[in-house]
Design a protein around this motif. Structure first.
Motif, mmCIF file in Angstrom:
data_model
loop_
_atom_site.group_PDB
_atom_site.id
_atom_site.type_symbol
_atom_site.label_atom_id
_atom_site.label_comp_id
_atom_site.label_asym_id
_atom_site.label_seq_id
_atom_site.Cartn_x
_atom_site.Cartn_y
_atom_site.Cartn_z
ATOM 1 N N GLY A 190 67.993 28.535 36.839
ATOM 2 C CA GLY A 190 69.024 27.934 37.311
ATOM 3 C C GLY A 190 68.452 26.900 38.486
ATOM 4 N N VAL A 191 67.063 27.310 38.744
ATOM 5 C CA VAL A 191 66.137 26.425 39.694
ATOM 6 C C VAL A 191 65.878 25.129 39.143
ATOM 7 C CG1 VAL A 191 64.243 26.165 41.003
ATOM 8 C CG2 VAL A 191 65.712 28.251 41.344
ATOM 9 N N THR A 192 65.946 24.020 39.901
ATOM 10 C CA THR A 192 65.740 22.748 39.368
ATOM 11 C C THR A 192 64.364 22.275 39.698
ATOM 12 O OG1 THR A 192 67.941 21.965 39.745
ATOM 13 C CG2 THR A 192 66.062 20.224 39.310
ATOM 14 N N THR A 193 63.508 22.076 38.503
ATOM 15 C CA THR A 193 62.150 21.643 38.928
ATOM 16 C C THR A 193 61.826 20.436 38.566
ATOM 17 O OG1 THR A 193 61.223 22.680 36.773
ATOM 18 C CG2 THR A 193 61.175 24.031 38.382
ATOM 19 N N GLY A 194 60.557 19.766 38.472
ATOM 20 C CA GLY A 194 60.276 18.300 38.168
ATOM 21 C C GLY A 194 60.965 17.477 39.045
ATOM 22 N N VAL A 195 61.348 17.695 40.254
ATOM 23 C CA VAL A 195 61.654 16.793 41.370
ATOM 24 C C VAL A 195 60.687 16.666 42.620
ATOM 25 C CG1 VAL A 195 64.352 17.103 40.828
ATOM 26 C CG2 VAL A 195 62.993 18.734 42.417
ATOM 27 N N GLY A 196 60.907 15.317 42.968
ATOM 28 C CA GLY A 196 59.906 15.040 43.916
ATOM 29 C C GLY A 196 60.627 14.591 45.338
ATOM 30 N N ALA A 197 59.674 13.937 45.974
ATOM 31 C CA ALA A 197 60.218 13.360 47.448
ATOM 32 C C ALA A 197 61.139 12.324 47.179
ATOM 33 C CB ALA A 197 58.912 12.736 48.275
ATOM 34 N N ALA A 198 60.989 11.491 46.335
ATOM 35 C CA ALA A 198 61.818 10.327 45.917
ATOM 36 C C ALA A 198 63.264 10.607 45.676
ATOM 37 C CB ALA A 198 61.464 9.427 45.010
ATOM 38 N N SER A 199 63.497 11.627 44.717
ATOM 39 C CA SER A 199 64.822 12.251 44.497
ATOM 40 C C SER A 199 65.382 13.056 45.890
ATOM 41 C CB SER A 199 64.738 13.173 43.215
ATOM 42 O OG SER A 199 64.132 14.408 43.408
ATOM 43 N N ALA A 200 64.598 13.513 46.403
ATOM 44 C CA ALA A 200 65.182 14.560 47.763
ATOM 45 C C ALA A 200 65.432 13.209 48.938
ATOM 46 C CB ALA A 200 63.870 15.235 48.220
ATOM 47 N N PHE A 201 64.527 12.179 48.725
ATOM 48 C CA PHE A 201 65.202 11.199 49.578
ATOM 49 C C PHE A 201 66.423 10.453 49.297
ATOM 50 C CE2 PHE A 201 65.067 6.607 51.246
ATOM 51 C CZ PHE A 201 65.244 7.083 52.619
ATOM 52 N N GLN A 202 66.377 10.267 48.168
ATOM 53 C CA GLN A 202 67.755 9.511 47.426
ATOM 54 C C GLN A 202 69.022 10.420 47.862
ATOM 55 O OE1 GLN A 202 67.500 8.749 43.415
ATOM 56 N NE2 GLN A 202 68.706 7.164 43.578
ATOM 57 N N ASP A 203 68.924 11.808 47.752
ATOM 58 C CA ASP A 203 69.883 12.928 48.089
ATOM 59 C C ASP A 203 70.297 12.695 49.582
ATOM 60 O OD1 ASP A 203 70.161 13.578 45.430
ATOM 61 O OD2 ASP A 203 69.012 15.352 45.605
ATOM 62 N N MET A 204 69.291 12.659 50.299
ATOM 63 C CA MET A 204 69.343 12.402 51.767
ATOM 64 C C MET A 204 70.040 11.275 52.265
ATOM 65 S SD MET A 204 65.833 14.099 53.057
ATOM 66 C CE MET A 204 66.066 14.344 54.783
ATOM 67 N N ALA A 205 69.758 10.307 51.490
ATOM 68 C CA ALA A 205 70.518 9.093 51.957
ATOM 69 C C ALA A 205 71.965 8.986 51.593
ATOM 70 C CB ALA A 205 69.654 7.924 51.348
ATOM 71 N N ASP A 206 72.441 9.788 50.695
ATOM 72 C CA ASP A 206 73.777 9.699 50.071
ATOM 73 C C ASP A 206 74.501 10.820 51.120
ATOM 74 O OD1 ASP A 206 73.345 7.809 48.381
ATOM 75 O OD2 ASP A 206 72.885 9.005 46.854
ATOM 76 N N ALA A 207 73.781 11.720 51.672
ATOM 77 C CA ALA A 207 74.207 13.008 52.071
ATOM 78 C C ALA A 207 75.067 12.721 53.329
ATOM 79 C CB ALA A 207 73.507 13.951 52.353
ATOM 80 N N ASP A 208 76.014 13.462 53.943
ATOM 81 C CA ASP A 208 76.692 13.384 54.937
ATOM 82 C C ASP A 208 75.905 14.444 55.933
ATOM 83 O OD1 ASP A 208 79.601 12.205 54.116
ATOM 84 O OD2 ASP A 208 79.071 13.849 52.845
ATOM 85 N N ILE A 209 75.076 15.513 55.507
ATOM 86 C CA ILE A 209 74.326 16.209 56.594
ATOM 87 C C ILE A 209 73.013 16.472 55.915
ATOM 88 C CG2 ILE A 209 74.198 18.720 57.619
ATOM 89 C CD1 ILE A 209 77.341 18.789 57.255
ATOM 90 N N GLN A 210 71.847 16.311 56.624
ATOM 91 C CA GLN A 210 70.502 16.417 56.353
ATOM 92 C C GLN A 210 69.818 17.200 57.260
ATOM 93 O OE1 GLN A 210 71.710 13.308 57.149
ATOM 94 N NE2 GLN A 210 71.569 11.987 55.550
ATOM 95 N N LEU A 211 69.261 18.444 56.957
ATOM 96 C CA LEU A 211 68.871 19.431 57.781
ATOM 97 C C LEU A 211 67.183 19.590 57.141
ATOM 98 C CD1 LEU A 211 71.541 22.074 58.153
ATOM 99 C CD2 LEU A 211 70.853 20.246 59.934
ATOM 100 N N LEU A 212 66.447 19.690 58.050
ATOM 101 C CA LEU A 212 64.936 20.332 57.823
ATOM 102 C C LEU A 212 64.660 21.603 58.345
ATOM 103 C CD1 LEU A 212 62.007 19.601 56.811
ATOM 104 C CD2 LEU A 212 61.599 18.705 59.000
ATOM 105 N N VAL A 213 64.489 22.434 57.621
ATOM 106 C CA VAL A 213 64.243 23.808 57.940
ATOM 107 C C VAL A 213 62.986 24.253 57.814
ATOM 108 C CG1 VAL A 213 65.129 26.148 57.715
ATOM 109 C CG2 VAL A 213 66.644 24.513 57.712
#
Lengths: 84, 195
Positions: free
Chosen positions: B172-195
């Motif tokens: 169920g874990v998603t693989t094959g993703v990188g910084a660009a998709s993470a950044f795109q998700d962050m740009a669309d999100a209401d809350i972004q956290l770096l832990v």
């Protein structure tokens, strides 16, 4: 609000944050409109957590919260109604 | 635009004007309802967490927040990178480490905490405490998060870097993703956290 009015009971005794809220959400999704879910927890944090969750969740109404002692353990009961 | 056409000399609207206005109102109403349904469809709140740490204590904040946000109706993505990958590694996640060295909140002097075997002992003590306090295990929180629809992502670059295989991670874990998709998700999100 007494237990008689609850249509379903969720027992999350012995589970700590964040499980009571997550399982409440899961059980709430399965309710029919007008049903009242009773959640029984031993987590004192559930008093504020479930209140906050109900306030932010559309269609969830926190009818009552009560603290009791069962077998020498503090138990927190929550009653959440699903809007008609 | 015909709506700007001045009314007839006697100040009354001709039947043609009225039917034209009616058509315009209908067109505007249709447009408003289209926009409204578009907004409703895209109205789910979103949260993105970037999980970069893989010690036992640092596995908890992202997983607890992610599963809780899902219970609040949020679309949640957790992007695991570098040591954060350990949390999603099925085998390693059950044996995450913890060190007292450099942690002034732990009751052990650094000189003793640095002795061989001390990290394992510290991790074991923490794990026992977690169990004694009815706190869910990392594995349980992962299963709960996945069941709640949280998208747990494993950074592909770090998978390659650390020599892991896609099969090493929980189903169920998603693989094959990188910084660009993470950044795109962050740009669309209401809350972004770096832990």
């Amino acid at each position: 609000m007494s237990t008689e009015t609850a249509t379903e009971t969720l027992d999350v005794k012995g589970q700590n944050c964040p499980m009571p809220v997550i399982k409440t959400k899961g059980a709430f999704d399965g309710l029919a409109a007008g049903d009242v879910l009773e959640v029984v927890s031993t987590d004192s944090g559930s008093m504020s957590d479930i209140k906050g969750w109900a306030e932010s969740t559309e269609g969830a109404e926190l009818v009552d919260q009560a603290e009791a002692t069962e077998d020498g353990t503090a138990v927190y009961k929550h009653y959440v109604r699903k809007a008609e | 635009m015909s709506a700007d056409t001045p009314p007839s000399a006697d100040g009354e609207l001709s039947p043609d004007d009225v039917s034209e206005l009616r058509a315009q109102i209908e067109a505007l109403e249709a447009e408003v309802s289209d926009l409204r349904s578009e907004v409703d469809e895209g109205s789910a709140d979103r949260m993105v967490i970037i999980a970069t740490k893989g010690t036992l204590d640092m596995a908890y904040p992202p997983l607890i927040l992610a599963s809780t946000a899902a219970a609040f109706g949020y679309d949640v993505t957790v992007f695991h990178t570098f040591w954060g990958l350990e949390i999603l590694h099925e085998e390693n996640s059950k044996d995450l480490g913890l060190s007292s060295v450099g942690n002034p909140n732990m009751p052990l002097p650094n000189a003793i905490a640095a002795l061989p075997g001390m990290d394992r002992m510290t991790a074991r003590m923490m794990r026992n405490r977690i169990e004694d306090n009815d706190v869910a295990s990392v594995e349980e929180l992962i299963e709960t998060s996945l069941a709640s629809g949280v998208d747990l992502q494993a950074c592909q670059m770090t998978i390659d870097l650390l020599g892991y295989d896609e099969d090493d991670f929980y189903d169920g874990v998603t693989t094959g993703v990188g910084a660009a998709s993470a950044f795109q998700d962050m740009a669309d999100a209401d809350i972004q956290l770096l832990v």
